[in-house]
Design a protein around this motif. Structure first.
Motif, PDB file in Angstrom:
ATOM      1  N   CYS A 250       8.453   4.900   4.495  1.00 37.61           N
ATOM      2  CA  CYS A 250       7.707   4.006   5.393  1.00 37.61           C
ATOM      3  C   CYS A 250       7.672   2.585   4.824  1.00 37.61           C
ATOM      4  O   CYS A 250       7.825   1.604   5.570  1.00 37.61           O
ATOM      5  N   ALA A 251       7.490   2.468   3.513  1.00 32.06           N
ATOM      6  CA  ALA A 251       7.490   1.147   2.877  1.00 32.06           C
ATOM      7  C   ALA A 251       8.838   0.461   3.077  1.00 32.06           C
ATOM      8  O   ALA A 251       8.902  -0.753   3.329  1.00 32.06           O
ATOM      9  N   SER A 252       9.918   1.220   2.987  1.00 28.15           N
ATOM     10  CA  SER A 252      11.254   0.673   3.187  1.00 28.15           C
ATOM     11  C   SER A 252      11.416   0.127   4.607  1.00 28.15           C
ATOM     12  O   SER A 252      11.999  -0.940   4.816  1.00 28.15           O
ATOM     13  N   VAL A 253      10.886   0.844   5.581  1.00 25.44           N
ATOM     14  CA  VAL A 253      10.929   0.379   6.979  1.00 25.44           C
ATOM     15  C   VAL A 253      10.097  -0.890   7.138  1.00 25.44           C
ATOM     16  O   VAL A 253      10.501  -1.831   7.835  1.00 25.44           O
ATOM     17  N   PHE A 254       8.932  -0.944   6.483  1.00 26.41           N
ATOM     18  CA  PHE A 254       8.085  -2.137   6.562  1.00 26.41           C
ATOM     19  C   PHE A 254       8.803  -3.361   5.983  1.00 26.41           C
ATOM     20  O   PHE A 254       8.677  -4.464   6.518  1.00 26.41           O
ATOM     21  N   TRP A 255       9.564  -3.163   4.894  1.00 25.00           N
ATOM     22  CA  TRP A 255      10.304  -4.300   4.321  1.00 25.00           C
ATOM     23  C   TRP A 255      11.394  -4.777   5.285  1.00 25.00           C
ATOM     24  O   TRP A 255      11.618  -5.975   5.439  1.00 25.00           O
ATOM     25  N   ALA A 256      12.050  -3.824   5.932  1.00 26.26           N
ATOM     26  CA  ALA A 256      13.057  -4.191   6.929  1.00 26.26           C
ATOM     27  C   ALA A 256      12.414  -4.995   8.058  1.00 26.26           C
ATOM     28  O   ALA A 256      12.949  -6.022   8.500  1.00 26.26           O
ATOM     29  N   LEU A 257      11.251  -4.546   8.523  1.00 30.32           N
ATOM     30  CA  LEU A 257      10.544  -5.246   9.604  1.00 30.32           C
ATOM     31  C   LEU A 257      10.055  -6.618   9.151  1.00 30.32           C
ATOM     32  O   LEU A 257      10.053  -7.578   9.931  1.00 30.32           O
ATOM     33  N   TYR A 258       9.628  -6.723   7.891  1.00 28.41           N
ATOM     34  CA  TYR A 258       9.172  -8.007   7.346  1.00 28.41           C
ATOM     35  C   TYR A 258      10.300  -9.035   7.377  1.00 28.41           C
ATOM     36  O   TYR A 258      10.076 -10.223   7.618  1.00 28.41           O
TER      37      TYR A 258
ATOM     38  N   VAL B 215       8.021  10.308   1.733  1.00 23.59           N
ATOM     39  CA  VAL B 215       7.744   9.855   3.104  1.00 23.59           C
ATOM     40  C   VAL B 215       7.022   8.510   3.086  1.00 23.59           C
ATOM     41  O   VAL B 215       7.357   7.599   3.853  1.00 23.59           O
ATOM     42  N   LEU B 216       6.027   8.368   2.202  1.00 29.84           N
ATOM     43  CA  LEU B 216       5.304   7.103   2.095  1.00 29.84           C
ATOM     44  C   LEU B 216       6.249   5.968   1.685  1.00 29.84           C
ATOM     45  O   LEU B 216       6.183   4.862   2.236  1.00 29.84           O
ATOM     46  N   THR B 217       7.132   6.245   0.736  1.00 27.25           N
ATOM     47  CA  THR B 217       8.069   5.228   0.267  1.00 27.25           C
ATOM     48  C   THR B 217       9.088   4.878   1.344  1.00 27.25           C
ATOM     49  O   THR B 217       9.492   3.717   1.489  1.00 27.25           O
TER      50      THR B 217
ATOM     51  N   ILE C  89       0.841  -1.205   0.000  1.00 27.76           N
ATOM     52  CA  ILE C  89       0.000   0.000   0.000  1.00 27.76           C
ATOM     53  C   ILE C  89       0.873   1.251   0.000  1.00 27.76           C
ATOM     54  O   ILE C  89       0.684   2.172  -0.799  1.00 27.76           O
ATOM     55  N   PHE C  90       1.851   1.291   0.913  1.00 25.05           N
ATOM     56  CA  PHE C  90       2.707   2.474   1.014  1.00 25.05           C
ATOM     57  C   PHE C  90       3.599   2.623  -0.209  1.00 25.05           C
ATOM     58  O   PHE C  90       3.840   3.734  -0.679  1.00 25.05           O
ATOM     59  N   PHE C  91       4.084   1.483  -0.752  1.00 21.67           N
ATOM     60  CA  PHE C  91       4.939   1.543  -1.934  1.00 21.67           C
ATOM     61  C   PHE C  91       4.162   2.059  -3.144  1.00 21.67           C
ATOM     62  O   PHE C  91       4.616   2.961  -3.856  1.00 21.67           O
ATOM     63  N   MET C  92       2.979   1.492  -3.376  1.00 21.60           N
ATOM     64  CA  MET C  92       2.177   1.890  -4.537  1.00 21.60           C
ATOM     65  C   MET C  92       1.702   3.340  -4.416  1.00 21.60           C
ATOM     66  O   MET C  92       1.740   4.099  -5.390  1.00 21.60           O
ATOM     67  N   GLU C  93       1.234   3.712  -3.216  1.00 19.00           N
ATOM     68  CA  GLU C  93       0.765   5.086  -3.021  1.00 19.00           C
ATOM     69  C   GLU C  93       1.925   6.073  -3.113  1.00 19.00           C
ATOM     70  O   GLU C  93       1.783   7.157  -3.666  1.00 19.00           O
ATOM     71  N   GLY C  94       3.074   5.685  -2.568  1.00 14.91           N
ATOM     72  CA  GLY C  94       4.235   6.565  -2.642  1.00 14.91           C
ATOM     73  C   GLY C  94       4.669   6.808  -4.063  1.00 14.91           C
ATOM     74  O   GLY C  94       5.067   7.917  -4.429  1.00 14.91           O
TER      75      GLY C  94
END
Length: 290
Positions: free
Chosen positions: A156-164, A152-154, A78-83
């Motif tokens: 956040c997506a980068s942080v989510f991938w790290a957490l994944y 900023v959205l992207t 979601i964050f990657f696509m929206e970003g």
């Protein structure tokens, strides 16, 4: 052997950008994402069935698996696509490539892995390499306020991938990479349904061409099912930091692929960036994280 598998993952994901871009000429972004990871989950469950692997999950591990699917499949996409709607592809590639740095910082802050001098230097060199590759692209980088929201959205997506990548470690001690990947893709796809339902309903399925279906197949089965499983296999065997650093290779592979198959020119700066990435990855792999 594990290094070769993770290099293969980087190659697959680097090439996947072109396949996804091609498929999005017929697909809506979120409908493509839902279908991609749903097919990926079914594929991996078929692998589990063929291998005779049990499908059971302990009660205590069900919530962590759902959270992992939410983080790495639902929220990341979601964050990657929206970003990507509000920033450039160059900015998106640069910010997503920072996930290894975020993972290392989170690991260090939690006391699970210490960032040694070699690891820090490797991460720095790889980050500089990615910057050089993207900076030399025709569109370059432009950090103006216009794309700040998308950046900023992207990020956040980068942080989510790290957490994944990070949050999977405890589950991988109890289950196979294939099982963890299958269940995170399944739960992530289900959680993505409410957001992607509008696009799924309004998707014109009859006009999707055979090459587009083939691109979807590559994204679902090769880039999704196979590569994601190998990624978690790396996390299980060599740890988070030494696995996620291979993510730096993805933009370098994308540039090389474009040069070979799309007849795009590789500049001397991009070559320097590629060498910087390779040196950085090598430093991290030869170091010992404790």
């Amino acid at each position: 052997m594990m290094s070769l598998r993770l290099i293969l993952v980087s190659i697959i994901w680097g090439v996947n950008f072109a396949f996804v871009k091609f498929a999005l000429s017929d697909f809506h972004p979120l409908s493509f994402t839902v279908v991609r990871f749903s097919l990926g989950a079914l594929f991996l469950m078929g692998v589990m069935l063929a291998a005779g692997e049990p499908f059971g999950i302990a009660r205590k591990d069900r919530a962590p698996l759902v959270r992992l699917g939410l983080i790495g499949i639902t929220l990341y996409n979601i964050f990657f696509m929206e970003g990507l709607k509000y920033t450039t592809a160059s900015h998106s590639a640069l910010l997503i490539s920072l996930s290894p740095l975020f993972a290392a910082l989170i690991q260090a802050a939690s006391g699970k892995e210490r960032i040694t001098g070699a690891v820090g230097m490797g991460l720095l060199l790889s980050s500089i390499g990615v910057f050089l590759i993207i900076r030399s692209h025709a569109n370059g980088l432009d950090f103006s306020s216009g794309g700040l929201f998308g950046d900023v959205l992207t990020l956040c997506a980068s942080v989510f991938w790290a957490l994944y990548t990070l949050k999977a470690k405890p589950l991988l001690e109890a289950y196979s990479p294939v099982k963890v990947t299958a269940y995170t893709m399944a739960t992530g796809s289900l959680l993505l349904l409410p957001v992607g339902m509008y696009e799924l309903i309004h998707q014109t399925w009859s006009t999707i061409s055979a090459p587009t279906w083939a691109a979807l197949g590559f994204a679902a089965f090769i880039s999704g099912g196979l590569a994601f499983s190998l990624w978690y296999q790396g996390v299980k065997r060599i740890g988070v930091t030494r696995t996620i650093v291979y993510h730096y290779l993805v933009p370098f592979v994308a540039v090389v692929f474009a040069a070979i198959f799309l007849d795009e020119h590789i500049s001397s700066v991009q070559v320097l960036g590629g060498l910087s990435i390779l040196t950085g990855v090598s430093l991290v792999q030869r170091s010992r994280t404790v």
